[in-house]
Design a protein around this motif. Structure first.
Motif, PDB file in Angstrom:
ATOM      1  N   LEU A 646       0.824  -1.203   0.000  1.00  0.00           N
ATOM      2  CA  LEU A 646       0.000   0.000   0.000  1.00  0.00           C
ATOM      3  C   LEU A 646       0.861   1.258   0.000  1.00  0.00           C
ATOM      4  O   LEU A 646       0.609   2.199  -0.770  1.00  0.00           O
ATOM      5  CB  LEU A 646      -0.917  -0.018   1.221  1.00  0.00           C
ATOM      6  N   GLY A 647       1.874   1.300   0.872  1.00  0.00           N
ATOM      7  CA  GLY A 647       2.730   2.476   0.929  1.00  0.00           C
ATOM      8  C   GLY A 647       3.450   2.737  -0.380  1.00  0.00           C
ATOM      9  O   GLY A 647       3.534   3.893  -0.846  1.00  0.00           O
ATOM     10  N   ASN A 648       3.942   1.694  -1.016  1.00  0.00           N
ATOM     11  CA  ASN A 648       4.647   1.864  -2.283  1.00  0.00           C
ATOM     12  C   ASN A 648       3.687   2.227  -3.410  1.00  0.00           C
ATOM     13  O   ASN A 648       4.077   2.933  -4.355  1.00  0.00           O
ATOM     14  CB  ASN A 648       5.414   0.584  -2.619  1.00  0.00           C
ATOM     15  N   THR A 649       2.454   1.754  -3.340  1.00  0.00           N
ATOM     16  CA  THR A 649       1.482   2.129  -4.359  1.00  0.00           C
ATOM     17  C   THR A 649       1.163   3.616  -4.281  1.00  0.00           C
ATOM     18  O   THR A 649       1.089   4.314  -5.310  1.00  0.00           O
ATOM     19  CB  THR A 649       0.197   1.302  -4.187  1.00  0.00           C
ATOM     20  N   GLN A 712      -1.311  -2.769 -12.493  1.00  0.00           N
ATOM     21  CA  GLN A 712      -2.432  -3.415 -13.175  1.00  0.00           C
ATOM     22  C   GLN A 712      -2.616  -4.856 -12.713  1.00  0.00           C
ATOM     23  O   GLN A 712      -3.743  -5.307 -12.476  1.00  0.00           O
ATOM     24  CB  GLN A 712      -2.202  -3.382 -14.688  1.00  0.00           C
ATOM     25  N   GLY A 713      -1.509  -5.570 -12.571  1.00  0.00           N
ATOM     26  CA  GLY A 713      -1.600  -6.956 -12.123  1.00  0.00           C
ATOM     27  C   GLY A 713      -2.137  -7.070 -10.702  1.00  0.00           C
ATOM     28  O   GLY A 713      -2.917  -7.978 -10.386  1.00  0.00           O
ATOM     29  N   ILE A 714      -1.720  -6.173  -9.819  1.00  0.00           N
ATOM     30  CA  ILE A 714      -2.199  -6.196  -8.435  1.00  0.00           C
ATOM     31  C   ILE A 714      -3.694  -5.894  -8.390  1.00  0.00           C
ATOM     32  O   ILE A 714      -4.458  -6.539  -7.662  1.00  0.00           O
ATOM     33  CB  ILE A 714      -1.396  -5.185  -7.590  1.00  0.00           C
ATOM     34  N   TYR A 715      -4.133  -4.921  -9.172  1.00  0.00           N
ATOM     35  CA  TYR A 715      -5.552  -4.568  -9.204  1.00  0.00           C
ATOM     36  C   TYR A 715      -6.392  -5.730  -9.736  1.00  0.00           C
ATOM     37  O   TYR A 715      -7.464  -6.057  -9.185  1.00  0.00           O
ATOM     38  CB  TYR A 715      -5.742  -3.328 -10.072  1.00  0.00           C
ATOM     39  N   ALA A 716      -5.898  -6.369 -10.798  1.00  0.00           N
ATOM     40  CA  ALA A 716      -6.658  -7.468 -11.399  1.00  0.00           C
ATOM     41  C   ALA A 716      -6.700  -8.694 -10.496  1.00  0.00           C
ATOM     42  O   ALA A 716      -7.640  -9.494 -10.561  1.00  0.00           O
ATOM     43  CB  ALA A 716      -6.047  -7.842 -12.757  1.00  0.00           C
ATOM     44  N   GLY A 717      -5.711  -8.867  -9.624  1.00  0.00           N
ATOM     45  CA  GLY A 717      -5.658 -10.064  -8.782  1.00  0.00           C
ATOM     46  C   GLY A 717      -6.357  -9.927  -7.456  1.00  0.00           C
ATOM     47  O   GLY A 717      -6.301 -10.840  -6.631  1.00  0.00           O
ATOM     48  N   TYR A 718      -7.034  -8.808  -7.219  1.00  0.00           N
ATOM     49  CA  TYR A 718      -7.650  -8.581  -5.906  1.00  0.00           C
ATOM     50  C   TYR A 718      -8.738  -9.618  -5.602  1.00  0.00           C
ATOM     51  O   TYR A 718      -8.788 -10.181  -4.495  1.00  0.00           O
ATOM     52  CB  TYR A 718      -8.221  -7.172  -5.852  1.00  0.00           C
ATOM     53  N   LEU A 738      -5.949   3.126  -6.257  1.00  0.00           N
ATOM     54  CA  LEU A 738      -5.850   3.114  -7.717  1.00  0.00           C
ATOM     55  C   LEU A 738      -7.107   3.699  -8.348  1.00  0.00           C
ATOM     56  O   LEU A 738      -7.035   4.444  -9.347  1.00  0.00           O
ATOM     57  CB  LEU A 738      -5.616   1.689  -8.205  1.00  0.00           C
ATOM     58  N   ASP A 739      -8.282   3.384  -7.774  1.00  0.00           N
ATOM     59  CA  ASP A 739      -9.531   3.922  -8.322  1.00  0.00           C
ATOM     60  C   ASP A 739      -9.610   5.429  -8.156  1.00  0.00           C
ATOM     61  O   ASP A 739     -10.187   6.130  -9.008  1.00  0.00           O
ATOM     62  CB  ASP A 739     -10.722   3.260  -7.622  1.00  0.00           C
ATOM     63  N   ARG A 744      -5.867   7.228 -14.846  1.00  0.00           N
ATOM     64  CA  ARG A 744      -5.909   5.770 -14.879  1.00  0.00           C
ATOM     65  C   ARG A 744      -4.544   5.200 -15.266  1.00  0.00           C
ATOM     66  O   ARG A 744      -3.754   5.859 -15.947  1.00  0.00           O
ATOM     67  CB  ARG A 744      -6.967   5.283 -15.868  1.00  0.00           C
ATOM     68  N   ILE A 745      -4.298   3.963 -14.875  1.00  0.00           N
ATOM     69  CA  ILE A 745      -3.012   3.335 -15.164  1.00  0.00           C
ATOM     70  C   ILE A 745      -2.818   3.168 -16.665  1.00  0.00           C
ATOM     71  O   ILE A 745      -1.707   3.352 -17.186  1.00  0.00           O
ATOM     72  CB  ILE A 745      -2.910   1.966 -14.455  1.00  0.00           C
ATOM     73  N   ASP A 746      -3.885   2.857 -17.397  1.00  0.00           N
ATOM     74  CA  ASP A 746      -3.728   2.691 -18.850  1.00  0.00           C
ATOM     75  C   ASP A 746      -3.368   4.011 -19.523  1.00  0.00           C
ATOM     76  O   ASP A 746      -2.691   4.030 -20.562  1.00  0.00           O
ATOM     77  CB  ASP A 746      -5.001   2.099 -19.459  1.00  0.00           C
ATOM     78  N   VAL A 747      -3.775   5.142 -18.929  1.00  0.00           N
ATOM     79  CA  VAL A 747      -3.401   6.448 -19.481  1.00  0.00           C
ATOM     80  C   VAL A 747      -1.913   6.697 -19.262  1.00  0.00           C
ATOM     81  O   VAL A 747      -1.216   7.203 -20.152  1.00  0.00           O
ATOM     82  CB  VAL A 747      -4.248   7.559 -18.838  1.00  0.00           C
ATOM     83  N   TYR A 748      -1.426   6.326 -18.069  1.00  0.00           N
ATOM     84  CA  TYR A 748       0.015   6.437 -17.824  1.00  0.00           C
ATOM     85  C   TYR A 748       0.790   5.585 -18.820  1.00  0.00           C
ATOM     86  O   TYR A 748       1.823   6.006 -19.355  1.00  0.00           O
ATOM     87  CB  TYR A 748       0.341   5.968 -16.403  1.00  0.00           C
ATOM     88  N   GLN A 749       0.308   4.385 -19.060  1.00  0.00           N
ATOM     89  CA  GLN A 749       1.005   3.503 -19.993  1.00  0.00           C
ATOM     90  C   GLN A 749       1.028   4.094 -21.393  1.00  0.00           C
ATOM     91  O   GLN A 749       2.042   4.019 -22.093  1.00  0.00           O
ATOM     92  CB  GLN A 749       0.332   2.125 -19.996  1.00  0.00           C
ATOM     93  N   LYS A 750      -0.091   4.681 -21.800  1.00  0.00           N
ATOM     94  CA  LYS A 750      -0.136   5.308 -23.118  1.00  0.00           C
ATOM     95  C   LYS A 750       0.835   6.489 -23.188  1.00  0.00           C
ATOM     96  O   LYS A 750       1.500   6.700 -24.215  1.00  0.00           O
ATOM     97  CB  LYS A 750      -1.569   5.763 -23.417  1.00  0.00           C
ATOM     98  N   PHE A 751       0.915   7.234 -22.085  1.00  0.00           N
ATOM     99  CA  PHE A 751       1.838   8.370 -22.031  1.00  0.00           C
ATOM    100  C   PHE A 751       3.289   7.893 -22.151  1.00  0.00           C
ATOM    101  O   PHE A 751       4.080   8.455 -22.921  1.00  0.00           O
ATOM    102  CB  PHE A 751       1.607   9.122 -20.725  1.00  0.00           C
ATOM    103  N   ILE A 752       3.662   6.853 -21.415  1.00  0.00           N
ATOM    104  CA  ILE A 752       5.038   6.336 -21.463  1.00  0.00           C
ATOM    105  C   ILE A 752       5.344   5.780 -22.849  1.00  0.00           C
ATOM    106  O   ILE A 752       6.452   5.958 -23.380  1.00  0.00           O
ATOM    107  CB  ILE A 752       5.238   5.264 -20.375  1.00  0.00           C
ATOM    108  N   THR A 753       4.356   5.128 -23.467  1.00  0.00           N
ATOM    109  CA  THR A 753       4.555   4.611 -24.824  1.00  0.00           C
ATOM    110  C   THR A 753       4.790   5.748 -25.803  1.00  0.00           C
ATOM    111  O   THR A 753       5.631   5.655 -26.717  1.00  0.00           O
ATOM    112  CB  THR A 753       3.337   3.786 -25.251  1.00  0.00           C
ATOM    113  N   GLY A 754       4.063   6.869 -25.632  1.00  0.00           N
ATOM    114  CA  GLY A 754       4.262   8.015 -26.498  1.00  0.00           C
ATOM    115  C   GLY A 754       5.650   8.607 -26.357  1.00  0.00           C
ATOM    116  O   GLY A 754       6.286   8.989 -27.356  1.00  0.00           O
ATOM    117  N   VAL A 755       6.138   8.701 -25.121  1.00  0.00           N
ATOM    118  CA  VAL A 755       7.495   9.193 -24.910  1.00  0.00           C
ATOM    119  C   VAL A 755       8.504   8.248 -25.542  1.00  0.00           C
ATOM    120  O   VAL A 755       9.472   8.683 -26.188  1.00  0.00           O
ATOM    121  CB  VAL A 755       7.766   9.362 -23.405  1.00  0.00           C
ATOM    122  N   ASP A 756       8.282   6.968 -25.368  1.00  0.00           N
ATOM    123  CA  ASP A 756       9.192   5.980 -25.931  1.00  0.00           C
ATOM    124  C   ASP A 756       9.247   6.078 -27.447  1.00  0.00           C
ATOM    125  O   ASP A 756      10.320   5.997 -28.057  1.00  0.00           O
ATOM    126  CB  ASP A 756       8.727   4.585 -25.495  1.00  0.00           C
TER     127      ASP A 756
END
Length: 931
Positions: A646-649, A712-718, A738-739, A744-756
């Motif tokens: 939780l603290g690291n999240t 994403q994996g932690i959220y899906a495994g709850y 996370l909620d 949203r996490i998928d927006v962060y992923q899209k952002f990182i993909t754009g930078v990449d």
């Protein structure tokens, strides 16, 4: 009333004539307590009163010989200076030995286990459990009987079954330093189960093997060192050395006999598989001794008059053995220079000294100490000629060569030798004299190393020009893991810390670039050796912080990345990034060089590696948690493990928001210069943006990608997680966090993909392939500078990638959030937070700082309600908790003690955080915390 002689009164002056009497009295000892120390060295081979662990812990026996104190090097949080810590008593030692005088200390090869020996030969063993100043008992001295004949005269830990990276030398090739790494194999004998084992030789001629079983219990076997050629069984010294196939043992008896043995330690079974315990419980490997060879050496003269090259060589008597007493006996092995192992045979090295009170004829000017050496060689056996007449059934009978001891040239000294040690991974022989001077010898040739004779080839710090400055003398000494710091104890038991120094090419006001370059190369070589062997390198960091300028520190960091072959280019996704052996060590020392103090922000260049270390920690944590949940586990995740998650999240999400907030501001700020490339480049050059550098660096961008994937994996495994009670509550809070995120996490992923995509595009457009890309990547990582090739990528990110995210984010929530607790900001708000509270570096939970600064309480009340992780319990550690501080980065860790045997502890152990911080620094238990 003191006697006249105690005041140093000259006897001749007593009669009024300076030359009236020539009584031939010996000169007084140059150091207080020297005669007593020499007597101690003469009577007992194991009398090392101070020992420096390769993990950074320093243990030493107090002057009353009843207690052991611990110290270590540490960065002082108040001003960032590197100092020697305060002493901490190792209380279990006093209880274990029950008042018996302590005689000897010895760390194992790794530096995690300490053996304490008392004058009765009883041995207790301790382990660095959770901090450098907190050792736990492993073996009690009560297992051994009280017996004068059981006194330990020689001791050696068996090596550990591990193959490490070693570095032979640094050589300048075409103006650049080239380093020569190789894989060093472990030297046997080895414990099949990888546990600790200790070989001891007693005064009565017994060899003991103390070894730890896989269940943690200690056992022992013993045997007699049989030799029929002499009857004296009273040994005073013994030396033990490990070689392939067994150990070498050299002993010295009270009747001045040397004896040499080859001993094998055989284990049954020789290979051990922990899975076999289910089939045969308590069936652990059992050792046994096998003696292969014994040899007695009785004919010798000390000093060897035929080799004495002094001015009075003709005046020496034919034999002065009666004057000299053995004070040191060691077996030195040649340094490894390739993966095949040692290329030279070992040496037996003995030091003989004349006691100050036993000089029979002062006019003879005998050397105070003599170093005598024998080299182990193999020679064909000499048979009587009659054997040639015997007809053999075999055409070519194979006769095994015999072992011979070849005496080498003596080294004679006009001062008393206090210690003789092999340092810098066997490349240097350090001899400490009674006047505090330290001489360095090449072990292969025994020539004195003057340093910088060859500025194009470096094998040690000494050869690179480092020296110990003169200091007050001491009677006990030991060297740091890299050999560049020494700790000495004087006759009163007072501690003296001595640090190597170098002119760095600034002699006589005229800079010498070759000497400066050699100094940096030798520091790089020493650091790489420590990294390859997984040893503490705080001693090197102390020299860098104290003596090396910031510009030369940057040169050192660049050399380290080259020497360790760390490829900074991770534009191609690489899952091995999290398990990279050298990357955390490079980032750690780089971050430590820019640390100012606990309350001030780091330098911008060091803030980049410090941030990457935090990102790496979160990435590895998520990966480990998900891996655990995928497997078939009999024990579900406990509440403590979910609190760490939780603290690291919360930290990871706030850091992602911190990046977006900075990039949104930069996008607005640079909007007016997007069309002017030159103006944009100039404005970017004057902008120090940590989030921008983190995004552009492929290494940190990969860690951000791993974090998003883990969340994403932690959220899906709850839903399927086998947790109940408090663990379920904390897991639910992770998902709620996370909620509630403004992005949203998928927006962060899209952002990182754009930078990449933007970075890859500019690399491809500039023709930068795998060979050219590490250049700008290293510039980002080491100097926090954006290379010209990446300017177009910054334009694309700020002009296109960031604005495209605005419809999918809550910008007001991002803008109003408090990021001061991340520990990365440089504004006043972040500094006030650092003064008011600490953040647990592992669990990412805020805790109250030990001392609040003036006016800090109001700020604390103002922000307490917005404190991330407030539900986890803000405040001082509760009862049953300990507070540990990293000796390198000064961050804290609070936790229960003893640790709970659940997933949380196993997770900490798996991550390596039980003993070490995320930066690789050791923990130190804070004295102001009460359990």
């Amino acid at each position: 009333m003191p006697m006249m002689m105690e005041d140093g009164l000259n006897v001749d002056e007593l009669f009024g004539e300076p030359t009236s009497l020539e009584l031939g009295l010996p000169p007084p000892a140059s150091t207080k307590g020297l005669a007593q120390r020499l007597d101690e060295l003469r009577l007992l081979g194991c009398c090392q009163k101070i020992a420096w662990s390769r993990q950074g812990c320093i243990a030493y026996i107090t002057p009353d010989s009843l207690r052991v104190n611990l110290r270590h090097l540490e960065c002082r949080p108040s001003d960032g200076k590197w100092i020697l810590s305060d002493e901490t008593p190792l209380i279990p030692v006093t209880e274990a030995h029950g008042g018996h005088p302590l005689a000897h200390l010895s760390w194992n090869e790794v530096g995690s286990e300490l053996a304490v020996v008392d004058a009765s030969g009883r041995v207790s063993i301790y382990n660095i459990a959770i901090a450098l100043n907190s050792l736990a008992g492993q073996r009690q001295a009560a297992f051994d009987p009280v017996d004068d004949g059981a006194q330990i005269v020689g001791m050696m830990w068996l090596n550990v079954q591990r193959s490490v990276h070693a570095f032979n030398q640094a050589a300048k090739v075409q103006g650049r330093w080239a380093y020569s790494p190789f894989r060093r194999r472990p030297i046997g004998p080895l414990h099949p189960a990888g546990k600790a084992a200790l070989v001891c030789i007693t005064r009565s001629g017994m060899i003991r093997l103390l070894y730890q079983n896989p269940d943690g219990r200690w056992a022992e076997i013993s045997a007699e060192l049989k030799n029929a050629t002499y009857s004296d069984r009273q040994l005073t010294h013994a030396a033990i050395g490990a070689v392939q196939g067994g150990i070498l043992v050299a002993t010295y008896s009270a009747c001045q006999n040397f004896c040499f043995y080859r001993v094998q330690i055989n284990w049954t079974p020789s290979q051990w598989d922990p899975s076999q315990l289910k089939l045969a419980p308590n069936q652990f490997p059992v050792p046994s001794f096998r003696f292969m060879h014994a040899k007695v050496e009785t004919s010798y003269s000390i000093p060897c008059t035929t080799r004495w090259a002094g001015p009075n060589s003709g005046a020496l008597p034919p034999s002065t053995n009666s004057l000299y007493c053995l004070t040191h006996l060691d077996i030195f092995l040649a340094a490894h220079d390739n993966s095949a192992g040692m290329t030279m045979n070992p040496w037996i090295v003995a030091v003989f000294s004349i006691p100050p009170h036993a000089v029979a004829d002062h006019s003879q000017q005998n050397p105070s100490s003599v170093i005598v050496r024998w080299q182990l060689d193999s020679a064909p056996p000499k048979l009587h000629p009659k054997f040639d007449e015997v007809t053999s059934e075999k055409n070519n009978p194979q006769i095994k060569p015999r072992t011979v001891l070849c005496r080498l040239d003596d080294i004679q000294c006009d001062r008393y030798i206090i210690s003789i040690d092999q340092t810098e991974f066997g490349n240097v022989l350090a001899v400490v004299y009674d006047d505090s001077s330290i001489a360095f010898y090449d072990p292969k040739t025994m020539t004195i190393i003057n340093g910088l004779d060859d500025t194009n080839t470096i094998t040690s710090l000494v050869q690179g020009g480092f020296r110990y400055p003169p200091d007050s003398p001491g009677l006990h000494v030991d060297f740091s893991p890299s050999g560049c710091v020494a700790m000495m104890l004087d006759s009163d038991g007072q501690v003296q810390l001595r640090v190597m120094e170098h002119s760095y090419g600034a002699e006589d006001g005229l800079p010498d670039e070759n000497k400066l370059s050699a100094a940096i190369a030798s520091l790089t070589l020493a650091f790489c050796r420590g990294c390859g062997s997984e040893l503490n390198t705080d001693d090197i960091l102390m020299i860098l912080r104290r003596q090396v300028s910031p510009d030369d520190q940057a040169t050192f960091i660049n050399e380290v990345y080259r020497a360790l072959a760390v490829n900074c280019n991770f534009t191609q996704e690489n899952d091995k990034l999290m398990s990279h052996q050298y990357l955390p060590r490079c980032l750690s020392i780089q971050a430590a060089l820019g640390f100012k103090d606990k309350y001030k922000a780091r330098s911008f260049a060091s803030n980049v590696p410090w941030t990457i270390l935090q990102l790496r920690h979160a990435s590895v944590l998520y990966a480990l948690f998900l891996q655990f949940n995928k497997g078939i586990q009999t024990e579900p995740p406990d509440a403590d493990a979910l609190r760490i998650l939780l603290g690291n999240t919360k930290w990871a999400l706030d850091f992602l928001n911190y990046i977006l907030n900075e990039l949104l501001d930069l996008s607005d700020e640079f909007e007016t210069v997007f069309s002017d490339q030159e103006a944009f480049a100039q404005k970017l050059k004057s902008t120090n943006s940590l989030p921008l550098v983190i995004l552009l660096s492929s290494m940190s961008r990969a860690f951000l990608r791993f974090i998003c994937r883990g969340l994403q994996g932690i959220y899906a495994g709850y839903a399927a997680a086998p947790v109940t009670g408090d663990a379920r509550v904390y897991y639910a809070e992770v998902c709620q966090t996370l909620d509630a995120s403004p992005v949203r996490i998928d927006v962060y992923q899209k952002f990182i993909t754009g930078v990449d995509t933007a970075v890859r595009h500019v690399y491809h457009g500039a023709g930068f392939g795998d060979t050219e890309r590490p250049g700008p990547e290293r510039e980002l990582l080491v100097n926090a500078r954006i290379s010209p090739v990446l300017i177009s990528a910054v334009v694309t990110i700020l002009r296109e990638t960031v604005p495209a995210l605005k419809p999918e984010i809550d910008r007001m929530a991002i803008y109003t959030a408090d990021y001061s607790w991340l520990g990365l900001g440089t504004d006043r708000r972040a500094e006030c937070y650092r003064r008011a509270r600490d953040v647990d570096i592992i669990k990412k939970m805020p805790v109250r700082a030990p001392v609040l600064p003036p006016n800090g309480s109001d700020h604390h009340q103002q922000h307490q309600e917005h404190l991330p992780g407030k539900s986890t319990g803000f405040g001082a550690p509760s009862k049953g908790q300990v507070r540990r501080r990293c000796v390198r980065c000064c961050e804290v860790l609070c936790g229960t003690y003893p640790p709970r045997p659940l997933l949380s502890f196993r997770m900490m152990y798996k991550l390596g955080y039980v003993r070490y911080c995320i930066c690789g620094g050791g923990w130190a238990l804070e004295s102001d915390v009460h359990r």
